[in-house]
Design an enzyme around this catalytic site. Sequence first.
Site, PDB file in Angstrom:
ATOM      1  N   ASP A 114      -3.873  -9.871   0.005  1.00  0.00           N
ATOM      2  CA  ASP A 114      -3.317  -8.649   0.579  1.00  0.00           C
ATOM      3  C   ASP A 114      -3.004  -8.912   2.061  1.00  0.00           C
ATOM      4  O   ASP A 114      -3.330  -9.967   2.612  1.00  0.00           O
ATOM      5  CB  ASP A 114      -4.270  -7.468   0.383  1.00  0.00           C
ATOM      6  CG  ASP A 114      -3.524  -6.138   0.412  1.00  0.00           C
ATOM      7  OD1 ASP A 114      -2.386  -6.104   0.942  1.00  0.00           O
ATOM      8  OD2 ASP A 114      -4.054  -5.128  -0.064  1.00  0.00           O
TER       9      ASP A 114
HETATM   10  C1  NOJ Z   1      -1.437  -3.553   1.974  1.00  0.00           C
HETATM   11  C2  NOJ Z   1      -1.684  -2.873   0.673  1.00  0.00           C
HETATM   12  O1  NOJ Z   1      -3.060  -2.873   0.378  1.00  0.00           O
HETATM   13  C3  NOJ Z   1      -0.941  -3.484  -0.505  1.00  0.00           C
HETATM   14  O2  NOJ Z   1      -1.095  -2.655  -1.618  1.00  0.00           O
HETATM   15  C4  NOJ Z   1       0.505  -3.672  -0.162  1.00  0.00           C
HETATM   16  O3  NOJ Z   1       1.186  -4.219  -1.263  1.00  0.00           O
HETATM   17  C5  NOJ Z   1       0.607  -4.556   1.042  1.00  0.00           C
HETATM   18  N1  NOJ Z   1      -0.062  -3.926   2.184  1.00  0.00           N
HETATM   19  C6  NOJ Z   1       2.039  -4.860   1.417  1.00  0.00           C
HETATM   20  O4  NOJ Z   1       2.660  -3.743   1.909  1.00  0.00           O
END
Ligand code: NOJ
Length: 754
Positions: A281
Amino acid sequence: MKLRNFLLAFATAGAVLTAGAESRMDSFINSLMGKMTLEEKIGQLNLPVSGILTGDARSNNVIENIRKGRTGGLFGVTGAENVRKIQEIAVKESRLGIPLIFGLDVIHGYETHYPIPLAQAASWNPVLVEKVAHAAAEEASASGISWTFSPMVDVTREPRWGRVAEGAGEDPYLGSRMAQAMVRGYQGNNLAAPNTLLACVKHFALYGAPEGGRDYNTVIMDRQTAMNEYLPPYKAAVDAGVGSLMASFNEFEGIPATANKWLLTDLLRDRWGFKGMVVSDYTAITEMIAHGIGDLEECSVRALNAGIDMDMVSEGFNTYVVKGIADGRISMQRLDQAVRYILETKYKLGLFDNPYLYCDPKRAAAVLHSEPVRAIAREMAAETMVLLKNEGNMLPLAGSGKRIALVGPLADAPWEMPGCWNVATSKAHNVSVLEGMQKVFGDRVSYAKGCNALCDSVLERKLTGDYNSHRDGRTCDQMRKEALEIARNSDIIVAAMGELMNMSGEGASRADIRIPEPQRKLLRELVATGKPVVLVLFTGRPLVLTEDVRDLAAVLNVWFAGSEAGDAIAEVLAGKMEPSGRLPISFPYHIGQIPVHYNQKNSGRPMPPGRPYQKYRNSYQDIPNEPLYPFGYGLGYTRFEYGKISLSAPEMDKTGKVTASVAVTNKGKRAGKEVVQLYIRDIYASSTRPVKELKGFEKIELAPGETKTVSFTVDASMLSFYNHDLEFVCEPGDFEIMAGHDSNSLSSAKLTVK
Ligand code: NOJ
């Protein structure tokens, strides 16, 4: 073997190749990897961001790194032309010309927005969910995007957690069905088709169980609970052929998921056989420094060794993997494996054949916000709306000719309609409730805002900052007076109230999950006029509604219904469409009950439902144990009556099957949709089991007076669970098989497994 693979390609979504195609891919990638330097290999493991940020960090030197072959993909860029320009740099200016993969959070739509995922789960309609995911893929894939960070399948019992809006709610079975439908919808049968997207199941794992409901927080859970109650939807997505997976921010068993080898390798690769690529993530590798795991070097090494293939935004890999290889902390074999997963993914997407496959401005112009996709958005919106209360059949409002006062901060707020995570929509397209109601009810509708959404103007500006605050500058008194005046001059009041869209989603936890105070106050004053009040409730999470709904005539929970919300809401209020959603998560009676969910375990001193407080029982002195609205609940515009469940045989052996049947009759005067639900309980087992677990459902449509018998096949897999040794077992003994309207209204029959 060949035939098996061929069949598999059709049984699962498009990430599976036939044997012949797989060997062609292997030789292509072997030859490419043979030409790559160590730096170029490591380069593929990097996913920087451009444009849309979901954290404090940003990526530096993006274009320069692409030129140097030090980037595998990019996310946050939208639009066919923008993507093409960057892809051209990768293909024409880097030494090996390896195309980039372009990712984006296409969570519930791209330009056209569909209801938020929690709402889609409320449809209990996997066929429609698949259609919606495919429609989202049609728009995004024409606009340069080849990879969506969806579906999010984190089971949650935490309504305080803002990201409850992005998942399918509290149940692992419903969540699994939704996960598979979304994977199929995005990926189709062929990942290399120009109108499909690579799906990314997230967040692996257990992100939906943060302590206290605060986002990113610690998760404390044992493996057996995880396997039985939280992990099934991720596995279901893997079984459906999902092509990528995102690790979660939280820790599990004291190790952040991003460095958790048990999760990312032992379970995911070795036990489940996942063959796609694993991405971290956003800055999750860097964030392990704050978790206390080490510095960026240590975190990068641990992440790669645990099973992360691609790093999102942390940017430790380019520096520390070279070092890790040199000092032997990372094996060349592990690096090659990660690179191969990424290159295979690009190959399956068809990017080596045509790097611009997903950049088609003509197709984008034809498909974006076109009538067919908007029609799907309207259809889905009605299927997700949950009618929570309808005293004396107040709804639908059709044909009554009555004057309607439309009041509330969500009534004329088109920008709020899509819900959280709408990164690509132009926002000009969203239909407000006022607009929708004027189309359907004409000048019978009068409107007043009545109050601002929140008392706290600073918080409201923070929540609405990215699309400009629409806070009303008048005093509360002026706004209230105007609303009460139109209310008094009407026959029915429709109150469009609830959360602003940014009160749920990432980093949007709330401790007090009631409707915000100024709106509750106004609602009480509207009720005091003596006119019937219909609440059209906007929310990205279960709210505590106990005090607010008591005196209301009707409550229609519309969640965040997407770009077409206003039209769909008006048509549902008018009875032109049926609200056929059922709750995918319990609505608590009181905040102090959390977690409250239907599939709880029994204590040794269970409390019989509906009884007042009893000492030495598993109960509260001041509130009931049960939620206000249980899982599976929802009314319609007609009334259904259930017969008693019957089994084709009272016994079966482990290789056998029985059929459970239940008859449902539409007792009302309108056609309507009903979700027939099947639950089981394992009465005695080697480990304690929940009091009921959803194991099947079917959404049916019945004409007035019509009866249908719905049948479910019960087999050993439905009766199995992960025992203490994490083996998936069906233990002989007695089971209760239950069917009915919701988790709280069921008839049951006994089944014995020999
Ligand atoms: C953080 C989030 O937890 C995730 O779900 C998302 O896909 C990413 N950022 C990218 O935006």
